[in-house]
Design a protein around this motif. Structure first.
Motif, PDB file in Angstrom:
ATOM      1  N   ARG A 105       0.675  -1.107   0.250  1.00  0.00           N
ATOM      2  CA  ARG A 105      -0.075  -0.171  -0.076  1.00  0.00           C
ATOM      3  C   ARG A 105       0.785   1.205  -0.075  1.00  0.00           C
ATOM      4  O   ARG A 105       1.943   1.269   0.549  1.00  0.00           O
ATOM      5  N   ILE A 134     -20.957  11.882  -5.526  1.00  0.00           N
ATOM      6  CA  ILE A 134     -19.801  11.218  -4.809  1.00  0.00           C
ATOM      7  C   ILE A 134     -19.570   9.901  -5.897  1.00  0.00           C
ATOM      8  O   ILE A 134     -18.295   9.792  -5.857  1.00  0.00           O
ATOM      9  N   LEU A 138     -15.777   9.367  -7.538  1.00  0.00           N
ATOM     10  CA  LEU A 138     -15.193   7.919  -7.411  1.00  0.00           C
ATOM     11  C   LEU A 138     -14.470   7.466  -8.623  1.00  0.00           C
ATOM     12  O   LEU A 138     -13.454   7.119  -8.627  1.00  0.00           O
ATOM     13  N   VAL A 156      -9.655   9.965  -3.463  1.00  0.00           N
ATOM     14  CA  VAL A 156     -10.843  10.273  -2.648  1.00  0.00           C
ATOM     15  C   VAL A 156     -10.804  11.552  -1.924  1.00  0.00           C
ATOM     16  O   VAL A 156      -9.943  12.023  -1.218  1.00  0.00           O
ATOM     17  N   ARG A 163      -7.035  12.135  -0.809  1.00  0.00           N
ATOM     18  CA  ARG A 163      -6.149  10.871  -0.664  1.00  0.00           C
ATOM     19  C   ARG A 163      -5.947  10.191  -1.791  1.00  0.00           C
ATOM     20  O   ARG A 163      -7.012   9.713  -2.212  1.00  0.00           O
ATOM     21  N   SER A 165      -4.421   6.840  -3.171  1.00  0.00           N
ATOM     22  CA  SER A 165      -3.809   5.471  -2.698  1.00  0.00           C
ATOM     23  C   SER A 165      -3.730   4.458  -3.739  1.00  0.00           C
ATOM     24  O   SER A 165      -4.534   4.446  -4.584  1.00  0.00           O
ATOM     25  N   ASN A 172      -8.329 -12.460   0.207  1.00  0.00           N
ATOM     26  CA  ASN A 172      -8.299 -13.228   1.358  1.00  0.00           C
ATOM     27  C   ASN A 172      -7.109 -13.096   2.494  1.00  0.00           C
ATOM     28  O   ASN A 172      -6.577 -14.212   3.155  1.00  0.00           O
ATOM     29  N   PHE A 173      -6.788 -11.744   2.695  1.00  0.00           N
ATOM     30  CA  PHE A 173      -5.776 -11.612   3.673  1.00  0.00           C
ATOM     31  C   PHE A 173      -4.637 -12.397   3.372  1.00  0.00           C
ATOM     32  O   PHE A 173      -3.819 -12.592   4.408  1.00  0.00           O
TER      33      PHE A 173
ATOM     34  N   VAL B 233     -20.282   8.023   1.615  1.00  0.00           N
ATOM     35  CA  VAL B 233     -19.188   7.803   0.695  1.00  0.00           C
ATOM     36  C   VAL B 233     -18.432   6.247   0.860  1.00  0.00           C
ATOM     37  O   VAL B 233     -18.504   5.616  -0.240  1.00  0.00           O
ATOM     38  N   ASN B 237     -19.166   3.655  -2.216  1.00  0.00           N
ATOM     39  CA  ASN B 237     -17.770   2.841  -2.800  1.00  0.00           C
ATOM     40  C   ASN B 237     -18.139   1.527  -2.785  1.00  0.00           C
ATOM     41  O   ASN B 237     -17.783   0.851  -3.597  1.00  0.00           O
ATOM     42  N   ASN B 294     -14.997 -12.662   1.697  1.00  0.00           N
ATOM     43  CA  ASN B 294     -14.165 -12.404   0.305  1.00  0.00           C
ATOM     44  C   ASN B 294     -14.074 -10.902   0.290  1.00  0.00           C
ATOM     45  O   ASN B 294     -13.174 -10.648  -0.673  1.00  0.00           O
ATOM     46  N   PHE B 296     -13.827  -8.653   2.387  1.00  0.00           N
ATOM     47  CA  PHE B 296     -13.061  -8.118   3.492  1.00  0.00           C
ATOM     48  C   PHE B 296     -12.011  -7.054   3.170  1.00  0.00           C
ATOM     49  O   PHE B 296     -11.746  -5.828   3.537  1.00  0.00           O
ATOM     50  N   ASP B 297     -11.160  -7.439   2.379  1.00  0.00           N
ATOM     51  CA  ASP B 297      -9.698  -6.695   1.909  1.00  0.00           C
ATOM     52  C   ASP B 297     -10.150  -5.513   1.251  1.00  0.00           C
ATOM     53  O   ASP B 297      -9.670  -4.432   1.634  1.00  0.00           O
ATOM     54  N   ARG B 298     -11.063  -5.520   0.380  1.00  0.00           N
ATOM     55  CA  ARG B 298     -11.472  -4.447  -0.550  1.00  0.00           C
ATOM     56  C   ARG B 298     -12.262  -3.494   0.279  1.00  0.00           C
ATOM     57  O   ARG B 298     -12.291  -2.084   0.211  1.00  0.00           O
ATOM     58  N   GLU B 300     -12.196  -2.857   3.438  1.00  0.00           N
ATOM     59  CA  GLU B 300     -11.053  -2.186   4.438  1.00  0.00           C
ATOM     60  C   GLU B 300     -10.346  -1.309   3.550  1.00  0.00           C
ATOM     61  O   GLU B 300     -10.062  -0.191   4.076  1.00  0.00           O
ATOM     62  N   LYS B 301     -10.083  -1.589   2.393  1.00  0.00           N
ATOM     63  CA  LYS B 301      -9.350  -0.388   1.837  1.00  0.00           C
ATOM     64  C   LYS B 301     -10.041   0.677   1.392  1.00  0.00           C
ATOM     65  O   LYS B 301      -9.665   1.785   1.360  1.00  0.00           O
ATOM     66  N   LEU B 304     -10.107   2.833   4.363  1.00  0.00           N
ATOM     67  CA  LEU B 304      -9.016   3.724   4.488  1.00  0.00           C
ATOM     68  C   LEU B 304      -8.881   4.610   3.535  1.00  0.00           C
ATOM     69  O   LEU B 304      -8.257   5.833   3.889  1.00  0.00           O
ATOM     70  N   ASP B 305      -9.282   4.579   2.516  1.00  0.00           N
ATOM     71  CA  ASP B 305      -9.220   5.451   1.340  1.00  0.00           C
ATOM     72  C   ASP B 305     -10.075   6.750   1.763  1.00  0.00           C
ATOM     73  O   ASP B 305      -9.613   7.770   1.534  1.00  0.00           O
ATOM     74  N   GLN B 307     -10.395   7.743   4.762  1.00  0.00           N
ATOM     75  CA  GLN B 307      -9.981   7.828   6.322  1.00  0.00           C
ATOM     76  C   GLN B 307     -10.706   7.315   7.346  1.00  0.00           C
ATOM     77  O   GLN B 307     -10.907   7.954   8.342  1.00  0.00           O
ATOM     78  N   ASN B 309     -11.874   4.242   9.884  1.00  0.00           N
ATOM     79  CA  ASN B 309     -11.036   3.272  10.548  1.00  0.00           C
ATOM     80  C   ASN B 309     -11.968   1.997  10.638  1.00  0.00           C
ATOM     81  O   ASN B 309     -13.158   2.183  11.378  1.00  0.00           O
ATOM     82  N   ASP B 311     -12.439  -1.613  12.466  1.00  0.00           N
ATOM     83  CA  ASP B 311     -11.753  -2.656  13.159  1.00  0.00           C
ATOM     84  C   ASP B 311     -12.687  -3.786  13.212  1.00  0.00           C
ATOM     85  O   ASP B 311     -14.126  -3.658  13.008  1.00  0.00           O
TER      86      ASP B 311
END
Ligand SMILES: [Zn+2]
Ligand SMILES: [Zn+2]
Lengths: 368, 351
Positions: A105, A134, A138, A156, A163, A165, A172-173, B233, B237, B294, B296-298, B300-301, B304-305, B307, B309, B311
């Motif tokens: 990242r 929005i 995007l 974004v 930001r 990125s 899958n982590f 937002v 997304n 499946n 989760f990754d995107r 979370e991304k 983050l984009d 801003q 958080n 958990d």
């Protein structure tokens, strides 16, 4: 056998407590301890919890935070001006051999703008947002970026700016994906009307979870331990300087105003340890003379002052206009010139670019 | 002697010494003083009014009576009590000042030395806690001191320590000594986080859950305006990335007035945060509409984009002893966690 393992584990914990400073302590037994062997933080915290019947089950709990900072990254920036006087920014990421994690990242928080099909840098307020705009932001943000395949790019707008990125499209982590130690990835970029300054990119390695992972609701964020733990998450990146759109070019073009903006930005480098304060003062006197000359409509005098500054900067570093994005890492290492104590190489390249831009806009590089 | 002893003027004539005739009132309407020579005794042309004794010249009111403004009769002193709350609403866990003031209604002057007692009560279902006291009695906050005595300016102050739970509290005050004419008196204060409003319905972007029948709180989707912007937002997304999958299912945010969100209805800490309208839970287990593992990754991304958080929270190990850890929260016995959810800090910072 079981006893022996337990003993070893306990010993490790005890040693860690003895060797590592505890960052914070509130309730007896709470603490955050850095484990130098793993590079992770062990968090012991008071967990306030009751079951469905209201029965109090509160007590101490443990968690581990794995920072995404076990990387040794380098960003190579390249800036060019195209035929439409747009600045083209390109970046290459390299993950150092010493890295323990894949690089996945790459983030900038910009206050300058990038070129997109619609303006992206704008104040976001608390008024309920218009969904269509929005969505349009995007799409425009994704399209505005050059993104290597296998990566996801986004621009974004947010409360403080924009930001940018790029994230490796991990699935899958899986922590084995991303730029491997010793490898690099180019192809990141965008264009902008704004001149480069120096910004701080945030780089992250591949870890399963970027935040804290707890069972239950976790640590109370209002407690001392909670605040410390959140601080770990907030700083969960490796910073690296890069050339980013920072300085707006005045319209209509005004060399004096632009020089003032370049000078103001240059001053921020002293605090970033990129520029020596005495060298900065030396440059300031030429800035002042150039600004006054342009104000008095004496462009030749202004240009002379800029050329003197360029000479001073180029004395500190050679080959400032070199395109570092397309060099191999080996070439980059070989060409790494002597280290100036007066100005950082990237800072010198940015200043060289910005000052040359002023002279170009004022009628070219040719000597009169 | 009466506390407010004063002469009482009697009828048209004044008292007389026993060897002289009666004396007329002076130009102010008062009887003359010191009119008798030594060895002569005072007599009175008329008797004293009710609640007065022939002491002084000519009558003195009995305690606690005082002369009325015309000084022709003895009346009980009249006081009135008022309550002033500053500020008129208070945030959870903060304090407010309650000032009681006693004035003499006859003179309009502040009354010193009056004992005022005060107590606090709470509307048990207020602040969105419709469960009331079904699980446990509701705390009322603190009020210090319980009684106080008015100062020279007629006031006495009390400090209200608001509880962590938002709601409507009332204060009942009364003058214990002497009695006020308007006893007891009540005033209200709202314990609340200002500026929260409910997330507007938009099924194309998200589904609101968690307030169903049987839940302890039915109105669980309050946020600040800034947090709502961030949520939209995130939702847009996510829907843009996964147009053919269920939209985000939004669980508890904050209650209507914020404050402690005791999801078990027992007034004890339940959710961390969820108190100030910037945090929301998003379903991420195996239930309908959850963010699938499946994604989760995107997910979370994109958080983050923006801003934001994100958990992951699972069932506490102290409850099911399954050692559940994010991101999958699968138990030691291989079971899925039915409580897995994203705990989202929409402004990127903890409350
Ligand atoms: Zn409740
Ligand atoms: Zn939560």
């Amino acid at each position: 056998m079981k006893t022996a393992i337990l003993y070893t584990t306990l010993l490790t914990v005890v040693l860690a407590f003895l060797v590592m400073p505890s960052l914070a302590a509130a309730v007896p037994g709470e603490g955050i301890v850095f484990d130098s062997a793993s590079g992770n933080y062990n968090i012991t915290y008071w967990e306030e919890v009751s079951d469905d019947t209201g029965h109090d089950l509160s007590g101490l709990s443990k968690a581990t935070f794995e920072p995404a900072t076990k990387i040794d990254p380098v960003i190579s920036s390249s800036i060019k001006m195209d035929e439409n006087k747009q600045m083209v920014y390109r970046y290459k990421l390299s993950n150092g051999m010493k890295s323990k994690q894949m690089l996945v990242r790459f983030v900038f928080d910009l206050t300058g703008n990038i070129n997109a099909s619609r303006p992206l840098l704008k104040p976001i307020s608390g008024t309920p947002p218009d969904k269509q705009s929005i969505l349009a932001d995007l799409i425009a943000g994704v399209q505005a970026l050059d993104t290597p395949s296998g990566w996801d790019g986004a621009a974004v707008p947010n409360f403080s700016g924009l930001r940018i990125s790029w994230s490796y499209l991990r699935t899958n982590f899986d922590i084995t994906q991303g730029v491997k130690p010793g490898a690099s990835q180019s192809g990141f970029g965008f264009s902008s009307q704004d001149l480069p300054g120096i910004g701080i990119a945030q780089l992250q390695g591949n870890v399963k979870v970027y935040g804290l992972q707890f069972s239950g609701e976790g640590v109370d964020p209002g407690s001392d331990i909670g605040k410390q733990a959140l601080q770990l998450v907030k700083n969960n990146f490796v910073p690296h300087s890069a050339a980013v759109p920072t300085i707006a070019v005045p319209t209509p073009f005004d060399p004096a105003v632009l020089l003032e903006r370049i000078q103001t930005h240059m001053h921020t480098w002293i605090g970033m340890k990129l520029l020596d304060a005495t060298f900065s003062s030396q440059l300031d006197s030429y800035f002042q003379s150039a600004i006054s000359a342009y104000r008095l409509n004496q462009p030749q005098v202004g240009k002379k002052q800029i050329q003197t500054m360029l000479a001073l900067i180029n004395k500190e570093h050679t080959d400032l206009g070199r395109d570092e994005e397309h060099e191999s890492d080996k070439t980059h290492e070989k060409n790494d010139d002597r280290k100036s104590v007066l100005i950082d190489r990237l800072a010198a390249r940015v200043l060289d670019f910005d000052l040359k831009y002023v002279t170009k806009r004022m009628g070219g590089d040719k000597d009169d | 002697m009466g506390a407010e002893s004063d002469w009482i003027n009697m009828g048209g004539e004044c008292a007389a010494c026993d060897v002289y005739a009666t004396f007329p009132k002076d130009s102010q309407g008062y009887c003359p003083k010191n009119i008798c020579f030594a060895s002569y005794h005072i007599t009175y042309s008329t008797s004293c009014p009710a609640h007065a004794q022939p002491i002084g010249n000519p009558c003195t009111c009995d305690d606690p009576y005082v002369p009325d403004p015309t000084k022709t009769s003895c009346v009980l002193d009249q006081y009135s009590l008022s309550l002033q709350i500053s500020p008129g609403q208070v945030e959870p866990s903060k304090s407010a000042k309650i000032i009681a003031k006693v004035i003499d209604t006859l003179t309009g002057q502040p009354k010193e030395g009056v004992t005022v007692g005060i107590k606090v009560d709470v509307d048990v279902t207020s602040g969105g806690h419709v469960h009331g006291e079904s699980e446990a009695p509701r705390g009322k906050g603190t009020l210090i001191p319980a009684t106080g005595t008015t100062l020279a300016d007629g006031t006495v102050s009390f400090t209200f320590g608001a509880p962590e739970v938002s709601g409507k509290h009332s204060f009942t005050a009364q003058c214990d000594n002497p009695t006020c004419t308007n006893n007891p008196i009540t005033a209200e204060i709202k314990v609340m986080v200002d500026g929260l409003s409910t997330i507007p319905g938009d099924p194309s972007l998200y589904v609101l859950i968690g307030g169903e029948e049987g839940k302890k709180h039915h109105d669980n989707h309050y946020l600040t305006d800034d947090a709502k912007s961030q949520l939209v937002v995130l939702a847009i997304n996510y829907h843009f990335l996964y147009p053919n999958q269920p939209v985000l299912h939004l669980n508890d945010a904050s209650l209507e007035w914020g404050g402690l969100f005791d999801f078990t209805g027992n007034w004890k800490p339940g959710h961390h945060e969820h108190k100030r309208g910037t945090v929301i839970d998003i379903r991420a287990n195996e239930a309908t509409g959850a963010v699938p593992f499946n994604n989760f990754d995107r997910f979370e991304k994109i958080a983050l984009d923006a801003q934001i958080n994100a958990d992951i929270h699972c069932t506490s190990d102290k409850i099911d002893h399954q050692g559940r850890k994010a991101p999958d929260c699968i138990g030691l016995d291989g079971s899925q966690d039915s409580n897995r959810h994203y705990h989202i800090r929409l402004m990127g910072v903890a409350e």
